[in-house]
Design an enzyme around this catalytic site. Structure first.
Site, PDB file in Angstrom:
ATOM      1  N   ASP A   1      -4.947  21.901   9.100  1.00 15.00           N
ATOM      2  CA  ASP A   1      -5.245  21.094   8.340  1.00 15.00           C
ATOM      3  C   ASP A   1      -6.130  21.621   6.885  1.00 15.00           C
ATOM      4  O   ASP A   1      -6.471  22.785   6.985  1.00 15.00           O
ATOM      5  CB  ASP A   1      -5.977  20.109   8.939  1.00 15.00           C
ATOM      6  CG  ASP A   1      -5.536  18.559   8.593  1.00 15.00           C
ATOM      7  OD1 ASP A   1      -5.470  18.151   7.560  1.00 15.00           O
ATOM      8  OD2 ASP A   1      -5.397  17.665   9.449  1.00 15.00           O
TER       9      ASP A   1
ATOM     10  N   TYR B   1       0.521  10.343   4.095  1.00 16.76           N
ATOM     11  CA  TYR B   1       0.015  10.643   5.368  1.00 16.76           C
ATOM     12  C   TYR B   1       1.301  11.680   6.096  1.00 16.76           C
ATOM     13  O   TYR B   1       2.397  10.931   6.201  1.00 16.76           O
ATOM     14  CB  TYR B   1       0.013   9.298   6.317  1.00 16.76           C
ATOM     15  CG  TYR B   1      -0.834   8.032   5.503  1.00 16.76           C
ATOM     16  CD1 TYR B   1      -1.856   8.263   5.288  1.00 16.76           C
ATOM     17  CD2 TYR B   1       0.002   6.721   5.379  1.00 16.76           C
ATOM     18  CE1 TYR B   1      -2.466   6.970   4.766  1.00 16.76           C
ATOM     19  CE2 TYR B   1      -0.795   5.981   4.780  1.00 16.76           C
ATOM     20  CZ  TYR B   1      -2.069   5.845   4.471  1.00 16.76           C
ATOM     21  OH  TYR B   1      -2.353   4.629   3.876  1.00 16.76           O
ATOM     22  N   ARG B   2       0.856  12.726   6.388  1.00 14.33           N
ATOM     23  CA  ARG B   2       1.676  13.645   6.858  1.00 14.33           C
ATOM     24  C   ARG B   2       2.541  13.045   8.218  1.00 14.33           C
ATOM     25  O   ARG B   2       2.017  12.043   8.884  1.00 14.33           O
ATOM     26  CB  ARG B   2       0.988  14.710   7.397  1.00 14.33           C
ATOM     27  CG  ARG B   2       0.198  14.655   8.569  1.00 14.33           C
ATOM     28  CD  ARG B   2      -0.280  16.017   9.236  1.00 14.33           C
ATOM     29  NE  ARG B   2      -0.915  15.794  10.573  1.00 14.33           N
ATOM     30  CZ  ARG B   2      -2.160  16.078  10.525  1.00 14.33           C
ATOM     31  NH1 ARG B   2      -2.970  16.466   9.671  1.00 14.33           N
ATOM     32  NH2 ARG B   2      -2.799  15.735  11.812  1.00 14.33           N
TER      33      ARG B   2
ATOM     34  N   GLU C   1      -0.893   1.155  -5.159  1.00 10.89           N
ATOM     35  CA  GLU C   1      -1.010   2.451  -5.816  1.00 10.89           C
ATOM     36  C   GLU C   1       0.172   2.578  -6.742  1.00 10.89           C
ATOM     37  O   GLU C   1      -0.130   3.383  -7.933  1.00 10.89           O
ATOM     38  CB  GLU C   1      -0.865   3.489  -4.663  1.00 10.89           C
ATOM     39  CG  GLU C   1      -2.151   3.743  -4.175  1.00 10.89           C
ATOM     40  CD  GLU C   1      -2.553   2.865  -2.896  1.00 10.89           C
ATOM     41  OE1 GLU C   1      -1.643   2.117  -2.794  1.00 10.89           O
ATOM     42  OE2 GLU C   1      -3.612   2.948  -2.307  1.00 10.89           O
TER      43      GLU C   1
ATOM     44  N   ASN D   1       0.684  -1.239   0.201  1.00  6.42           N
ATOM     45  CA  ASN D   1      -0.115   0.120  -0.041  1.00  6.42           C
ATOM     46  C   ASN D   1       0.974   1.292   0.003  1.00  6.42           C
ATOM     47  O   ASN D   1       2.014   1.200   0.503  1.00  6.42           O
ATOM     48  CB  ASN D   1      -0.892   0.073   1.157  1.00  6.42           C
ATOM     49  CG  ASN D   1      -2.117   1.035   1.117  1.00  6.42           C
ATOM     50  OD1 ASN D   1      -2.922   0.991   0.200  1.00  6.42           O
ATOM     51  ND2 ASN D   1      -1.811   2.102   1.754  1.00  6.42           N
TER      52      ASN D   1
ATOM     53  N   TRP E   1      -1.505   8.064   9.888  1.00  6.16           N
ATOM     54  CA  TRP E   1      -2.460   7.588   8.921  1.00  6.16           C
ATOM     55  C   TRP E   1      -4.001   7.269   9.780  1.00  6.16           C
ATOM     56  O   TRP E   1      -4.076   6.867  11.138  1.00  6.16           O
ATOM     57  CB  TRP E   1      -2.314   6.072   8.622  1.00  6.16           C
ATOM     58  CG  TRP E   1      -1.349   5.292   9.607  1.00  6.16           C
ATOM     59  CD1 TRP E   1      -1.901   5.003  10.741  1.00  6.16           C
ATOM     60  CD2 TRP E   1      -0.450   4.472   9.494  1.00  6.16           C
ATOM     61  NE1 TRP E   1      -0.957   4.212  11.533  1.00  6.16           N
ATOM     62  CE2 TRP E   1      -0.194   3.782  10.768  1.00  6.16           C
ATOM     63  CE3 TRP E   1       0.498   4.272   8.228  1.00  6.16           C
ATOM     64  CZ2 TRP E   1       1.088   3.132  10.638  1.00  6.16           C
ATOM     65  CZ3 TRP E   1       1.561   3.518   8.482  1.00  6.16           C
ATOM     66  CH2 TRP E   1       1.887   2.920   9.680  1.00  6.16           C
TER      67      TRP E   1
HETATM   68  C1  LIG Z   1      -1.255  16.664   0.726  1.00  8.62           C
HETATM   69  C2  LIG Z   1      -2.141  15.614   1.377  1.00  8.62           C
HETATM   70  C3  LIG Z   1      -1.979  15.178   2.773  1.00  8.62           C
HETATM   71  C4  LIG Z   1      -2.800  14.265   3.293  1.00  8.62           C
HETATM   72  N1  LIG Z   1      -2.470  13.894   4.648  1.00  8.62           N
HETATM   73  C5  LIG Z   1      -3.201  12.726   5.051  1.00  8.62           C
HETATM   74  C6  LIG Z   1      -2.895  12.390   6.381  1.00  8.62           C
HETATM   75  O1  LIG Z   1      -2.099  12.958   7.268  1.00  8.62           O
HETATM   76  N2  LIG Z   1      -3.479  11.189   6.817  1.00  8.62           N
HETATM   77  C7  LIG Z   1      -4.459  10.724   6.105  1.00  8.62           C
HETATM   78  O2  LIG Z   1      -4.937   9.733   6.755  1.00  8.62           O
HETATM   79  N3  LIG Z   1      -4.471  10.926   4.916  1.00  8.62           N
HETATM   80  C8  LIG Z   1      -4.007  12.167   4.363  1.00  8.62           C
HETATM   81  N4  LIG Z   1      -4.180  12.548   3.167  1.00  8.62           N
HETATM   82  C9  LIG Z   1      -5.247  11.676   2.295  1.00  8.62           C
HETATM   83  C10 LIG Z   1      -4.803  10.288   1.928  1.00  8.62           C
HETATM   84  O3  LIG Z   1      -3.458  10.508   1.326  1.00  8.62           O
HETATM   85  C11 LIG Z   1      -5.731   9.634   0.840  1.00  8.62           C
HETATM   86  O4  LIG Z   1      -6.862   9.227   1.690  1.00  8.62           O
HETATM   87  C12 LIG Z   1      -5.206   8.356   0.482  1.00  8.62           C
HETATM   88  O5  LIG Z   1      -6.043   7.574  -0.314  1.00  8.62           O
HETATM   89  C13 LIG Z   1      -4.635   7.532   1.353  1.00  8.62           C
HETATM   90  O6  LIG Z   1      -4.270   6.215   0.978  1.00  8.62           O
HETATM   91  P1  LIG Z   1      -4.890   4.807   1.248  1.00  8.62           P
HETATM   92  O7  LIG Z   1      -6.378   4.842   0.449  1.00  8.62           O
HETATM   93  O8  LIG Z   1      -3.960   3.585   0.747  1.00  8.62           O
HETATM   94  O9  LIG Z   1      -4.971   4.796   2.680  1.00  8.62           O
HETATM   95  C14 LIG Z   1      -3.492  13.549   2.418  1.00  8.62           C
HETATM   96  C15 LIG Z   1      -3.841  13.914   1.104  1.00  8.62           C
HETATM   97  C16 LIG Z   1      -3.190  14.709   0.602  1.00  8.62           C
HETATM   98  C17 LIG Z   1      -3.278  15.039  -0.880  1.00  8.62           C
HETATM   99 MN   LIG Z   2      -4.451   1.967  -0.543  1.00  8.23          MN
END
Ligand SMILES: Cc1cc2nc3c(=O)[nH]c(=O)nc-3n(C[C@H](O)[C@H](O)[C@H](O)COP(=O)(O)O)c2cc1C
Ligand SMILES: [Mn+2]
Length: 502
Positions: free
Chosen positions: A279, A173-174, A230, A169, A187
């Site tokens: 945020d 996630y910041r 991804e 995966n 996450w």
């Molecule tokens: C700039 C940016 C920052 C993000 N920060 C976070 C974060 O800190 N935590 C989080 O859970 N999702 C964050 N997201 C959203 C996730 O990247 C997004 O939901 C993604 O689908 C997560 O991957 P996953 O579906 O494999 O879990 C962020 C998205 C962007 C564009």
């Molecule tokens: Mn995913």
């Protein structure tokens, strides 16, 4: 073809007049945010800060900040063209004649070629720092907003593996910096990385890639189903597989072309208070417990460039990452909701607050069926308000949507109050994670749904429109707004409209 790595991307941006280099020393502590905020809001260029204070590594920001740059990143004229590439393979049918078979095989090959490829060496490991040498202070990590307690890594591709299935995966996630060798891992509750963490028997290895080619960087933010890698989506959209190299201290693979890689692990039960963080909701997310990420290796290119992004009150740079997802996922959504014509997630709604959906309405109660479908689809299920309109309404034209809702809705009859899961960051519900949902049925109704006959909307006859088009010059009326389909183009607010499907 989309750029192969961050450097090719920077060169492309420069050639296109889309990048400004800042030679002056600038502080990653707040100062960059204020510069970027002004630049983003006026549709300005990507910025390469060559001398961020306290670091030898340049900082790239606002690479995704306009629709034009987003399209340059994908190498397509519009984001709908990117979506069409996916639509082609999603809708693959058994071929009929020989020509179709050949075309079908080509499409299947494009899927096969999308699988990430392992390579022996990569520039992301020109410098390898392990153990005590790991030092996050080397990087110009930004503290974005005055209420943030520390610097945050904001544009990471976080790589994990499902301990049960072995599937990779990649999520964005910041990561709040704790010290030279650790950060938090943010996450959220609905995210795949967290599922991998919960499935581990204690320790989960994690690798974080920073400074990728723009399509691979985007793919980390794409809400794919858990079992889909991804990097495969990235390979497909790039038209070239993502090349991966084995990490130095963990059993994971990382993009060979990355500028910087952090390797390490999280340990179940080892959490700390992460945040607050300014945020993308426009508010500070309060501090909450999140796992600690221990960095066992920092590898990078010799002159690595550090990528960053600022989120905050919309619109910010992430608006176009969200719009890309909105467009790219339309064909996939249509697989399960074929009556869905188009949808729009307003940037001002921070993507989870509102969805406007147009449908080909075919039966009584159809709008409600679609509301429930949206509330059952992946991360769209977190949508707080769903507005449903008929197929002829342009969901990207908010004035038209507002007109339609005002004109077609009887609040007593057409509002559906429901409840369900809500976005992790939504501070409005009484309880975190769960609360109310609103569906607004703004479609035309009629006797079949128990109402009076519905009136016709006013429209000029095509003959007269053509006549006036033809004679326009003769009248001598000079109108400022260009005509579109015989009527002036509505003035649209910033980001209100992603390009409409043809
Ligand atoms: C700039 C940016 C920052 C993000 N920060 C976070 C974060 O800190 N935590 C989080 O859970 N999702 C964050 N997201 C959203 C996730 O990247 C997004 O939901 C993604 O689908 C997560 O991957 P996953 O579906 O494999 O879990 C962020 C998205 C962007 C564009
Ligand atoms: Mn995913």
């Amino acid at each position: 073809m989309p750029p192969a790595d961050l450097r090719a991307w920077i060169r492309l941006l420069e050639r296109e007049g889309e990048l400004v280099r800042i030679a002056a020393e600038v502080d990653p502590d707040l100062e960059i945010t204020e510069i970027v905020d002004r630049t983003v809001k006026s549709g300005g260029p990507a910025l390469l800060f060559e001398r961020p204070r306290g670091s030898d590594h340049p900082l790239l920001i606002n690479q995704f900040g306009t629709e034009r740059r987003m399209c340059l990143a994908f190498g397509e004229p519009t984001l709908d063209d990117v979506a069409r590439k996916l639509e082609d393979v999603i809708e693959l049918q058994p071929p009929q004649g020989l020509a179709e078979k050949v075309r079908g095989l080509r499409k299947l090959k494009s899927i096969a070629d999308s699988m990430p490829r392992s390579v022996r060496r990569g520039p992301c490991q020109e410098v390898v720092l392990t153990g005590d040498d790991v030092d996050l202070d080397l990087l110009p990590i930004q503290r974005c907003w005055p209420g943030d307690p520390a610097p945050f890594v904001t544009l990471p591709a976080v790589i994990t593996r499902d301990p049960r299935t072995g599937t990779r995966n990649v999520g964005m996630y910041r990561m709040q910096k704790i010290d030279r060798r650790s950060t938090f891992m943010h996450w959220q509750i609905h995210k795949d990385g967290r599922m991998d963490y919960l499935a581990s028997d204690g320790r989960l290895e994690v690798a974080v890639a920073l400074g990728l080619d723009p399509v691979t960087a985007y793919s980390a933010s794409a809400p794919l189903p858990k079992h889909i890698d991804e990097f495969m989506l990235a390979g497909f959209l790039r038209g070239e597989a993502v090349e991966l190299v084995g990490a130095k201290t963990v059993d994971l693979e990382v993009p060979a072309n990355a500028e910087i890689v952090l390797e390490g692990y999280v340990q179940q039960g080892e959490v700390g208070q992460e945040g607050p963080f300014g945020d993308h909701t426009g508010y500070y997310t309060p501090a909450e417990p999140f796992p600690v990420f221990h960095v066992t290796a920092l590898t990078m290119r010799r002159d690595a460039i550090y990528p960053s992004i600022v989120v905050g009150k919309p619109p910010q740079e992430d608006a176009w990452l969200g719009k890309a997802t909105e467009r790219i996922f339309l064909p996939a959504i249509r697989m399960t909701v074929p009556e869905l014509v188009d949808y729009d997630l307003p940037v001002a709604g921070a993507f989870h607050n509102c969805a406007i959906v147009s449908i080909r309405k075919a039966f009584p109660g159809h709008a409600r069926k679609v509301m429930h479908a949206v509330w059952g689809l992946g991360l769209l299920s977190l949508t707080k308000c769903v507005v449903v309109v008929d197929a002829d309404v342009d969901v990207h034209d908010y004035a038209e949507v507002f007109f339609t809702v005002g004109a077609n809705v009887d609040p007593k009859r057409d509002l559906l109050l429901s409840e369900g899961p809500l976005d992790h960051l939504d501070h409005a519900p009484t309880l975190q994670f769960v609360g109310g949902k609103l569906g607004i049925d703004a479609t035309r109704k009629g006797p079949a749904e128990g109402t009076r006959p519905w009136p016709d909307e006013i429209a000029m006859s095509p003959e007269v429109r053509e006549l006036v088009d033809r004679r326009w010059v003769e009248y001598g009326i000079d109108l400022e707004a260009p005509m579109e389909n015989g009527r002036p183009t509505p003035r649209r607010s910033l980001f209100s409209r992603a390009k409409r499907r043809d």
